[in-house]
Design an enzyme around this catalytic site. Sequence first.
Site, mmCIF file in Angstrom:
data_model
loop_
_atom_site.group_PDB
_atom_site.id
_atom_site.type_symbol
_atom_site.label_atom_id
_atom_site.label_comp_id
_atom_site.label_asym_id
_atom_site.label_seq_id
_atom_site.Cartn_x
_atom_site.Cartn_y
_atom_site.Cartn_z
ATOM 1 N N ASN A 177 -23.514 24.181 -22.511
ATOM 2 C CA ASN A 177 -24.253 22.946 -21.608
ATOM 3 C C ASN A 177 -23.953 23.029 -20.238
ATOM 4 O OD1 ASN A 177 -25.314 21.791 -23.960
ATOM 5 N ND2 ASN A 177 -23.455 20.899 -24.375
ATOM 6 N N HIS B 291 -42.993 17.684 -8.324
ATOM 7 C CA HIS B 291 -43.164 16.762 -9.730
ATOM 8 C C HIS B 291 -42.834 17.536 -10.951
ATOM 9 C CE1 HIS B 291 -45.897 14.345 -6.757
ATOM 10 N NE2 HIS B 291 -46.432 15.770 -6.614
ATOM 11 N N GLU C 88 -23.716 18.879 -14.039
ATOM 12 C CA GLU C 88 -23.770 17.428 -14.209
ATOM 13 C C GLU C 88 -22.607 16.680 -13.555
ATOM 14 O OE1 GLU C 88 -24.058 17.334 -18.533
ATOM 15 O OE2 GLU C 88 -26.082 18.477 -18.447
ATOM 16 N N GLN D 144 -6.895 -2.721 4.506
ATOM 17 C CA GLN D 144 -5.907 -1.987 3.561
ATOM 18 C C GLN D 144 -6.855 -1.547 2.637
ATOM 19 O OE1 GLN D 144 -1.630 -2.838 3.400
ATOM 20 N NE2 GLN D 144 -2.243 -3.289 1.052
ATOM 21 N N SER E 149 0.814 -1.324 -0.073
ATOM 22 C CA SER E 149 -0.022 -0.017 0.201
ATOM 23 C C SER E 149 0.909 1.422 0.028
ATOM 24 C CB SER E 149 -0.844 -0.022 1.035
ATOM 25 O OG SER E 149 -0.188 -0.072 2.264
ATOM 26 N N TYR F 31 -7.606 -8.012 13.211
ATOM 27 C CA TYR F 31 -7.047 -7.301 12.002
ATOM 28 C C TYR F 31 -7.125 -8.408 10.757
ATOM 29 C CZ TYR F 31 -4.345 -4.938 8.604
ATOM 30 O OH TYR F 31 -3.970 -4.359 7.544
ATOM 31 N N SER G 78 -20.299 22.337 -27.060
ATOM 32 C CA SER G 78 -20.208 21.100 -27.828
ATOM 33 C C SER G 78 -19.188 21.017 -28.872
ATOM 34 C CB SER G 78 -21.606 20.611 -28.488
ATOM 35 O OG SER G 78 -21.546 19.604 -29.481
ATOM 36 N N LYS H 197 -24.238 25.114 -28.809
ATOM 37 C CA LYS H 197 -24.548 24.518 -27.474
ATOM 38 C C LYS H 197 -23.726 25.165 -26.211
ATOM 39 C CE LYS H 197 -26.410 20.770 -26.870
ATOM 40 N NZ LYS H 197 -27.714 20.740 -26.225
ATOM 41 N N ASN I 209 -0.970 -2.586 13.300
ATOM 42 C CA ASN I 209 -2.377 -2.777 13.209
ATOM 43 C C ASN I 209 -2.910 -1.544 14.110
ATOM 44 O OD1 ASN I 209 -1.952 -4.894 11.915
ATOM 45 N ND2 ASN I 209 -2.897 -6.310 13.416
HETATM 46 N N1 ARG Z 1 -0.836 -1.513 5.492
HETATM 47 C C1 ARG Z 1 -1.758 -2.207 6.239
HETATM 48 C C2 ARG Z 1 -3.165 -1.578 6.385
HETATM 49 O O1 ARG Z 1 -3.383 -0.518 5.693
HETATM 50 C C3 ARG Z 1 -1.050 -1.860 7.586
HETATM 51 C C4 ARG Z 1 -1.200 -2.866 8.456
HETATM 52 C C5 ARG Z 1 -0.482 -4.253 8.015
HETATM 53 N N2 ARG Z 1 -0.576 -5.122 9.235
HETATM 54 C C6 ARG Z 1 -0.597 -6.656 9.170
HETATM 55 N N3 ARG Z 1 -0.851 -7.260 9.928
HETATM 56 N N4 ARG Z 1 -0.323 -7.046 8.154
HETATM 57 O O2 ARG Z 1 -4.105 -1.941 6.763
#
Ligand code: ARG
Length: 491
Positions: free
Chosen positions: A283, A156, A288, A320, A27, A315, A275, A281, A110
């Site tokens: 718009n 309506h 939107e 993630q 991540s 967890y 357009s 046009k 965690n």
């Molecule tokens: N990148 C992880 C998340 O966003 C962090 C926690 C990872 N913990 C684990 N036990 N693998 O949740």
Amino acid sequence: MSEDDQSGDVVRRDRFSGGPAREFLSSLAADERIFQADLDVDRAHVVMLAEQEIIGEDDASAILDALDSVAEAGHDALPDGEDVHAAIETAVIERVGPDGGRMHTARSRNDEVATCIRYRLREDVLDLVETVVDAREQLCEVAEAEADTVMPGYTHLQPAQPVTVGHWVASYEQALQRDTERLLDAFDRINRSPLGGGAFGGVSFDVDRDRTAELLGFDGVIENSMDAASARDFMVETTSAVATLATTLSGLAEDLVVFANRGFVDLADDYSSTSSIMPQKVNPDTLELVRGRTGDATAALNGLLTTLKGLPRAYNRDLQRATGHAWDAIDSVSASVEVATGAVVTADWPVEELEAAAAAGFSTATGVADLLAKSGVPFRTAHEIVATAAAEIEGSDADAPDYETLNAVVQDVLGESLSAYVDERDVEAALDPAESAAMRDSRGGPAPEAVEAQLATANAVREEHAALVAGRRDAVEESLEDLQAEVASYV
Ligand code: ARG
């Protein structure tokens, strides 16, 4: 870290094989959003560890020093890692040596990630609330300026009763008051610290959870360590408030699209598009998109709830994937607030066209029935009389039945002429859209004075909300200054 040097971070060490799962697990890129948060969470944790004599002061100062250097280098300079937490720890150990590894004593990624998300999300929520509060001020100004601009009101999508532009604008401002309250409410439950809960099962060190919470500006802790690691309902609540805000904005946008289509509003060029093929046009594309972005927020809320549904304690890595949904909703909708408000603020309201349109479709019918009811005719009978008169002009060009038509129906139903009940002048007045709107001066109604009164309340409520945000902002900033001062005493 180069592509062929895939030994990974301090957490994975040589268990990073380099296969497709490596990217899949990571991540790190998305975690840029919590880079700053993670550094502060690390700092508060290290200060607490030193105060509790869980780690030595020398180690604390070496780690805090390294964290400053990591901060300076920025997220892009981080070594490879499964996430920002592992990468920052790796970077600290690279700078400090093995003693840098003391940083992760008495915590887990965690409780760490849950703390980082809350730390960053509360900032985003305060920013969003400020944007909404600012939008409300601008909308109140438009409502004030257009308090006596008459316009048609619809139910309506059919002409219903004349109202005022001020009344229409104030109706959305009032909905935004509640959207603000929902976000402020969510803030209070975001702002609790999970740190010190460990992986989920607590820690065996004598940590001071209140201290880290205080250093990070949280209003307290999430008590149960298993809940601390697992809980993401604060994201659901926030995303739901954001999706509700988006829904308010989409209504406003849709109204403007319809108004523009009927020639009731001239949108500024900035808020329109053209357009590529049809030269004539212009718009209402931006509106939107405001309407369309509501889908982003709703999708985010759905994504979040679907990800969280049925997750066992405590967890699980699914979490993630949950985080991004909250960021998506906030980012998408923050921009919508500014664009939707900008479109209203820069719009022109063509007074004559609006007033003419407000008379169409016998919009003033309720006022005529009210007039008869005020003269003693039961309202249901009055309603029937006016409905009969309305049916007589169906298919004609007339906006409303004239006095003679009404008189004939009254004569028929009540056996007396209309003048026995009401003055001809009063009937003429009731048929006038501006008079019709002005007649409905009940609390919260469209009459200019009633709109003025609503705006007085709206301004007071807004100032209260602005003070609440400023208070929370100050509290967060103060704790950050305290944290910096603590860090400075070590480095
Ligand atoms: N990148 C992880 C998340 O966003 C962090 C926690 C990872 N913990 C684990 N036990 N693998 O949740």
